[in-house]
Enzyme design. Structure first.
Site, mmCIF file in Angstrom:
data_model
loop_
_atom_site.group_PDB
_atom_site.id
_atom_site.type_symbol
_atom_site.label_atom_id
_atom_site.label_comp_id
_atom_site.label_asym_id
_atom_site.label_seq_id
_atom_site.Cartn_x
_atom_site.Cartn_y
_atom_site.Cartn_z
ATOM 1 C CG ASN A 154 -0.336 -0.174 2.504
ATOM 2 O OD1 ASN A 154 0.817 -0.584 2.600
ATOM 3 N ND2 ASN A 154 -1.057 0.164 3.545
ATOM 4 C CD GLU A 251 4.900 -0.736 12.476
ATOM 5 O OE1 GLU A 251 3.661 -0.687 12.590
ATOM 6 O OE2 GLU A 251 5.665 -0.145 13.245
ATOM 7 C CB CYS A 285 -1.953 -0.851 8.349
ATOM 8 S SG CYS A 285 -0.850 0.553 8.537
ATOM 9 C CD GLU A 459 8.160 0.587 10.235
ATOM 10 O OE1 GLU A 459 7.095 0.919 9.683
ATOM 11 O OE2 GLU A 459 9.074 -0.029 9.644
HETATM 12 P P1 NAD Z 1 1.054 -9.741 3.326
HETATM 13 O O1 NAD Z 1 1.175 -10.142 4.740
HETATM 14 O O2 NAD Z 1 0.343 -10.619 2.382
HETATM 15 O O3 NAD Z 1 2.527 -9.547 2.698
HETATM 16 C C1 NAD Z 1 3.453 -8.651 3.258
HETATM 17 C C2 NAD Z 1 4.844 -9.011 2.765
HETATM 18 O O4 NAD Z 1 5.261 -10.228 3.369
HETATM 19 C C3 NAD Z 1 4.947 -9.231 1.260
HETATM 20 O O5 NAD Z 1 6.157 -8.661 0.800
HETATM 21 C C4 NAD Z 1 4.979 -10.742 1.152
HETATM 22 O O6 NAD Z 1 5.647 -11.204 -0.012
HETATM 23 C C5 NAD Z 1 5.752 -11.109 2.388
HETATM 24 N N1 NAD Z 1 5.544 -12.469 2.886
HETATM 25 C C6 NAD Z 1 4.436 -13.249 2.783
HETATM 26 N N2 NAD Z 1 4.631 -14.433 3.406
HETATM 27 C C7 NAD Z 1 5.886 -14.386 3.932
HETATM 28 C C8 NAD Z 1 6.662 -15.308 4.695
HETATM 29 N N3 NAD Z 1 6.193 -16.501 5.066
HETATM 30 N N4 NAD Z 1 7.901 -14.941 5.073
HETATM 31 C C9 NAD Z 1 8.394 -13.727 4.745
HETATM 32 N N5 NAD Z 1 7.702 -12.825 4.002
HETATM 33 C C10 NAD Z 1 6.458 -13.151 3.603
HETATM 34 O O7 NAD Z 1 0.455 -8.272 3.347
HETATM 35 P P2 NAD Z 1 -0.035 -7.374 2.120
HETATM 36 O O8 NAD Z 1 -1.282 -7.975 1.578
HETATM 37 O O9 NAD Z 1 1.100 -7.115 1.214
HETATM 38 O O10 NAD Z 1 -0.366 -6.002 2.873
HETATM 39 C C11 NAD Z 1 -1.555 -5.773 3.532
HETATM 40 C C12 NAD Z 1 -1.406 -6.002 5.010
HETATM 41 O O11 NAD Z 1 -0.332 -5.229 5.519
HETATM 42 C C13 NAD Z 1 -2.625 -5.564 5.793
HETATM 43 O O12 NAD Z 1 -2.917 -6.494 6.792
HETATM 44 C C14 NAD Z 1 -2.196 -4.252 6.416
HETATM 45 O O13 NAD Z 1 -2.884 -3.904 7.568
HETATM 46 C C15 NAD Z 1 -0.746 -4.497 6.659
HETATM 47 N N6 NAD Z 1 -0.019 -3.222 6.752
HETATM 48 C C16 NAD Z 1 0.460 -2.826 7.975
HETATM 49 C C17 NAD Z 1 1.111 -1.607 8.094
HETATM 50 C C18 NAD Z 1 1.647 -1.133 9.421
HETATM 51 O O14 NAD Z 1 2.524 -0.286 9.433
HETATM 52 N N7 NAD Z 1 1.182 -1.617 10.549
HETATM 53 C C19 NAD Z 1 1.276 -0.795 6.971
HETATM 54 C C20 NAD Z 1 0.780 -1.239 5.755
HETATM 55 C C21 NAD Z 1 0.138 -2.459 5.658
#
Ligand code: NAD
Length: 485
Positions: A154, A251, A285, A459
């Site tokens: 995002n 995060e 998020c 962060e």
């Molecule tokens: P996701 O969890 O599907 O993927 C996040 C990242 O993790 C990607 O780069 C993915 O390739 C990687 N990944 C997936 N499985 C993994 C594993 N087993 N080991 C290591 N890396 C792995 O999330 P998304 O769909 O890309 O993003 C949306 C989510 O992120 C939402 O839940 C949102 O709330 C969260 N988010 C949190 C913040 C925050 O700062 N708290 C900010 C933005 C998004």
């Protein structure tokens, strides 16, 4: 196509672009049209090794520089990002579909803020002198070593900088794996950092799906993992990192409450709820997706919300008049539409929107459900799309208990004219990043992060320094050693 969307190669390793076509092809789709605008290859094990070994080789010399020297490079990179903001924003828009009216002001610029802030702070990272009677001690803040950053889709530029800037300021090296959905922008961050003078190997970008992220997490030379992603991924990554006792920052997702008391300024409350649900098409998020509205203001709130949603400009994200873009991907749109169906099936009242918008892009209407109850799926699970749930309440203690009735705790907001109440309510909410009469501000000077299942660590701000360093304590005896024999 405008700004070069096709990167020079898939990865940026050891100060230069690197390609390995043996890696699986990842297509980059422009969410507004569904067109494939670029292709990258996932990192092969050889690319992962090259990234880790170059980071390892470069880190000690980087850590040996003074903080001021390190910081100067980061601040130069911040200036370069600002100079190139327009092109970087265009690329972010191609990567994510977020409208230029957002990316021009929030994405590369917040990345630049992080580089400037941590660049400025780098020279002030110190330990303490501890007086111990005749003897004394001191602490040293040492870097962790090689850090892996794993990003969500995002805010690709912001996440690449929010992780990279503090890591580098503290004397670490970073390997960043962007989300496979938005792989382009982080490569530009790497390019700019090196143009600004960052020695080769200190900020590497490698592409890939979760499996590439996992190979970084378990790599014996990686000392710390900072993930931005969903709670489910966070649990897997945290567990894998724990096996080797690695440092982590998590995060993760949220299902945050926004509480609107009936003494609140209506326009500000509606504006806050819009920012908390529809900015970046709801893909934030910290969004306050459970909007608790006190009974006295409910009808006026819903009426004014609908009037203001009618003025949303939905369409071509490259047109700066547009302020509501598509979802990032077809699959994310399907997920959100299925939640909308669940909302209807479980008896919530659809008060606004509720459907996909025809065309090749992944557009969806801003959607509001009213009369939502705490047990409904749309009030319990993170949707990560433009779906607001409005829940009624009457009593302050009751709404606090309901707001806290979630496993997540990323954010919370309250709108009220009674500031004492505002502070009292926020004081009782279990969440990390909170707002009073505002929503979703994330200045680099304030810590950002969640409690409960929304995360570990913080962060931004000085707090991030603690998560990219470890303390060494040194006891210094000034006299003779007294030993028993
Ligand atoms: P996701 O969890 O599907 O993927 C996040 C990242 O993790 C990607 O780069 C993915 O390739 C990687 N990944 C997936 N499985 C993994 C594993 N087993 N080991 C290591 N890396 C792995 O999330 P998304 O769909 O890309 O993003 C949306 C989510 O992120 C939402 O839940 C949102 O709330 C969260 N988010 C949190 C913040 C925050 O700062 N708290 C900010 C933005 C998004």
């Amino acid at each position: 196509m405008g700004y070069a969307t096709q990167p020079k190669a898939s990865h940026f390793v050891n100060g230069a672009y690197l390609e390995d076509t043996a890696g699986e092809v990842i297509e980059v789709v422009y969410p507004a049209t569904g067109e494939v605008i670029a292709k990258v290859h996932a990192a092969t094990p050889a690319v992962v090794e090259a990234a880790v070994s170059s980071a390892k080789a470069a880190q000690a010399e980087w850590a040996a520089l003074s903080g001021t020297e390190r910081g100067r490079i980061l601040r130069r990179a911040a200036d370069m990002i600002r100079e190139r903001n327009h092109d970087l924003s265009e690329l972010e828009t191609y990567d994510t579909g977020k409208p230029m009216s957002e990316t021009l002001y929030v994405d590369a610029t917040s990345g630049a803020d992080a580089l400037e802030y941590f660049g400025s702070l780098a020279g002030s990272i110190t330990g303490e002198h501890v007086h111990l009677g005749g003897d004394w001690g001191y602490t040293v803040r040492e870097p962790l070593g090689v850090c892996a950053g794993i990003g969500a889709w995002n805010y690709p530029t912001q996440i690449a900088c929010w992780k990279g800037a503090p890591a580098l300021a503290c004397g670490n090296a970073m390997i960043f794996k962007p989300s496979e959905t938005t792989p382009l922008c982080a490569l530009k961050v790497a390019e700019i950092l090196h143009e600004a003078g960052l020695p080769a190997g200190l900020y590497n970008v490698i592409q890939g799906m979760g499996s590439v992220g996992a190979s970084l997490v378990t790599h014996p030379e990686v000392d710390k993992v900072s993930l931005t992603g969903s709670v489910g991924t966070g649990k897997k990554v945290y567990a894998a990192a724990a096996a080797e006792m690695k440092h982590v920052t998590m995060e993760l997702g949220g299902k945050s409450p926004l509480i609107i008391f009936d003494d609140a300024d209506l326009e500000n409350a509606v504006g806050g709820a819009i920012l908390a649900n529809f900015y970046s098409t709801g893909q934030v998020c910290s969004n306050g997706t459970r909007v608790f509205v006190q009974k006295g203001i409910k009808e006026a709130f819903l009426k004014r919300l609908a009037e203001r949603l009618d003025t949303a400009v939905i369409g071509d994200p490259m047109d700066e008049a547009t302020n509501f873009g598509p979802m990032v991907s077809k699959s994310q749109r399907e997920i959100v539409l299925s939640y909308i169906e669940k909302g209807k099936a479980e008896g919530a009242r659809l008060a606004y929107g509720g459907g996909a918008i025809d065309g090749n892009g992944f557009f969806i209407q801003p959607t509001v459900f009213a009369d939502v109850t705490d047990d409904m799926t749309i009030a319990r699970e993170e949707i990560f799309g433009p779906v607001m749930s409005v829940l009624d309440f009457e009593d302050e203690d009751d709404v606090i208990a309901r707001a806290n009735d979630t496993e997540m705790g990323l954010s919370a907001g309250v709108f009220t004219a009674d500031l004492t109440r505002g502070h009292r309510v926020i004081g009782k909410i279990d969440a990390g990043s909170c707002f009073i009469n505002s929503y979703n501000d994330a200045p680099v000077e304030l810590p950002f992060g969640g409690s409960k299942q929304s995360g570990v660590g913080r962060e931004n701000s000085k707090a991030a320094i603690e998560h990219f360093t470890q303390l060494k304590s040194v006891y210094v005896r000034m006299g003779d050693v007294e030993s028993p024999f």
